[in-house]
Design an enzyme around this catalytic site. Structure first.
Site, mmCIF file in Angstrom:
data_model
loop_
_atom_site.group_PDB
_atom_site.id
_atom_site.type_symbol
_atom_site.label_atom_id
_atom_site.label_comp_id
_atom_site.label_asym_id
_atom_site.label_seq_id
_atom_site.Cartn_x
_atom_site.Cartn_y
_atom_site.Cartn_z
ATOM 1 N N SER A 58 0.824 -1.197 0.000
ATOM 2 C CA SER A 58 0.000 0.000 0.000
ATOM 3 C C SER A 58 0.867 1.259 0.000
ATOM 4 C CB SER A 58 -0.951 -0.030 1.198
ATOM 5 O OG SER A 58 -1.938 0.965 1.093
ATOM 6 N N ASP B 151 -8.438 -5.455 -6.378
ATOM 7 C CA ASP B 151 -8.216 -4.203 -5.659
ATOM 8 C C ASP B 151 -8.437 -3.030 -6.605
ATOM 9 O OD1 ASP B 151 -7.325 -2.123 -4.040
ATOM 10 O OD2 ASP B 151 -5.209 -2.528 -4.457
ATOM 11 N N HIS C 133 -6.665 -5.566 -1.629
ATOM 12 C CA HIS C 133 -5.597 -4.578 -1.513
ATOM 13 C C HIS C 133 -4.366 -5.104 -0.769
ATOM 14 C CE1 HIS C 133 -3.792 -0.650 -1.536
ATOM 15 N NE2 HIS C 133 -3.811 -0.557 -0.226
#
Length: 460
Positions: free
Chosen positions: A177, A381, A437
């Protein structure tokens, strides 16, 4: 000069290395002794070691003296290393939700932990994250991407001096991320330090990034294409939006009414989806920070309350567990150092300076360094779409060594992968089918298979 003498000299050079470190044999919520080696502690960084960065270190369950050493960064910025350790299936523990009903959270062993093949340091960084704190101030001013990276680099230098037996292990920096912005800066710091002969020398072999932010505007521009490829918007709307916006969906000319109209239609199609995993429910967990309700009540199964199952409810267990004083005592958290533990400290964003707009340039620099790189994406994602990641990788103009093909777990397609090279540099890009994600959180078995094979130089 003996290894012991070298280590002693380095400690003198770097002064006070670790404020504290402890071996943890038992944890509240876990039955019996831990069947792996867990160490927690603080490393002081910054002026006069004012910043105290907390970490969890878990030795490899394989061959710790030979297996890679990984420094793992969670995203946010402001998400604790504990979220990767427990929720993303990178550490050896997870919460047992079934047995935690009407009681304090229960921990169980995670059979898909990456610590089966690597020694992993889970860090609470930047300061203000998890159990990390500063001695002289509370609101954490002057934080930025570059400052966070510099502090984490200093943390790693001091940690390695204090754990000199791992200096020769292959070193990888890993994260996901928002770490996609900070991690490459840290890799650059390590690379420059090694070239300048700084102590200690680090055996940096490469880095690992999952669904990484690299350029938020650029990443955002691919959400429309992702929505089209996943049948979230129709062909006609995609073509109209592409034509009227000319490929720019983030920084839109306010006078371009046709583009704005198309984007409004796109937004109507996707706004009620869970962007982190488009097939899972979108829901907001109840606020337990200000509620008078006992947080334990929030662990009731979905059959007892009128709400859909939501992954975010799993995160309540960590809030309850980590704020338990017996847990903090067991982890040797400095008493009174924080007011309340949160999994991701969103208040950091109020003063955090996002001073690196893109990390693609760092990746390009590394192609001459001979590093090994693994980039992976959960293909469901929409926060950081796989098409955004694959596009910036292609912009590095590398040579395709092994073309796009499926990779398998249990004789089933687990995702797709492509391998690039440039001299001694090697980059593997992999998708994890059906993952969101933080991909290993959704597909733990596939995540372990991927990292095990990659660390072993074995094709995915």
């Amino acid at each position: 000069m003996t290894v012991l003498l070298q280590a002693l000299l380095l400690k003198v050079l770097l002064f006070q290395i670790v404020a504290s470190r402890s071996i943890i044999n038992t944890l509240p919520g876990f039955p019996g002794e831990l069947p792996f080696k867990l160490e927690t502690g603080y490393v002081g960084v910054g002026d006069s070691d004012d910043v105290q960065l907390f970490y969890y270190f878990i030795e490899s369950e394989g061959a710790p003296e030979y297996d890679p050493l990984v420094l793992w960064l969670s995203g946010g910025p402001g998400c604790s290393g504990f979220t990767a350790l427990v929720y993303e299936n990178i550490g050896p523990l997870s919460f047992d939700y079934a047995d935690s009903i009407d009681s304090k959270p229960i921990l169980k062993l995670n059979p898909h932990s990456w610590t089966k093949v690597a020694n992993i340091i889970f860090i609470d960084a930047p300061v203000g994250t998890g159990f990390s704190y500063a001695k002289s101030w509370e609101e954490y001013p002057n934080l930025s991407d570059t400052i966070s990276a510099a502090q984490t680099y200093q943390f790693l230098k001091k940690w390695l001096v204090d754990h000199s037996r791992f200096l020769s292990n292959p070193l990888y920096i890993g994260g996901d991320s928002y770490s996609g912005i900070v991690l490459p800066i840290i890799v650059q710091e390590i690379s420059d330090g090694n070239e300048d002969g700084l102590e200690p020398p680090m055996n940096l072999q490469g880095y690992v990034l999952g669904n990484p932010v690299t350029d938020e505007d650029r990443d955002g521009n691919f959400k429309v294409l992702f929505a089209y490829l996943k049948a979230l918007i129709p062909h006609g709307l995609y073509q109209s939006t592409k034509r009227n916006c000319q490929g720019e969906y983030v920084n839109v000319d306010p006078n371009n009414t046709l583009c704005l109209y198309d984007l409004e239609l796109v937004n109507q199609c996707i706004q009620d989806l869970n962007a982190q995993q488009i097939l899972e429910p979108k829901c907001n967990p109840p606020s337990f920070f200000s509620s008078n309700k006992d947080p334990i009540d929030l662990l009731l199964p979905s059959s007892q309350v009128s709400r859909p199952w939501c992954r975010a409810y799993n995160y309540i267990s960590s809030f309850i567990w980590a704020n338990d004083k017996t847990v903090q005592s067991a982890l040797h958290v400095a008493e009174g150092s924080i007011k309340v533990w949160v999994r991701c400290n969103q208040s950091l964003g109020d003063s955090y300076v996002f001073d690196v707009s893109s990390s693609v340039g760092y990746h390009r620099n590394f192609t001459t360094k001979g590093y090994r790189v693994l980039i992976y994406s959960g293909d469901l994602d929409m926060e950081i779409p796989y098409v955004a990641t694959s596009t910036w990788i292609e912009s590095l103009n590398l040579t395709v060594e092994n073309s796009w093909k499926p990779w398998f777990v249990n004789a089933q397609i687990a995702g797709y992968r492509v391998q690039y090279t440039s001299g001694n540099y090697e980059l593997t890009y992999a998708t994890i089918k059906g993952a969101g994600h933080t991909a290993p959180e959704y597909k733990p078995e596939e995540g372990l298979a991927m990292i095990s094979r990659w660390f072993a130089y074995y094709p995915l």
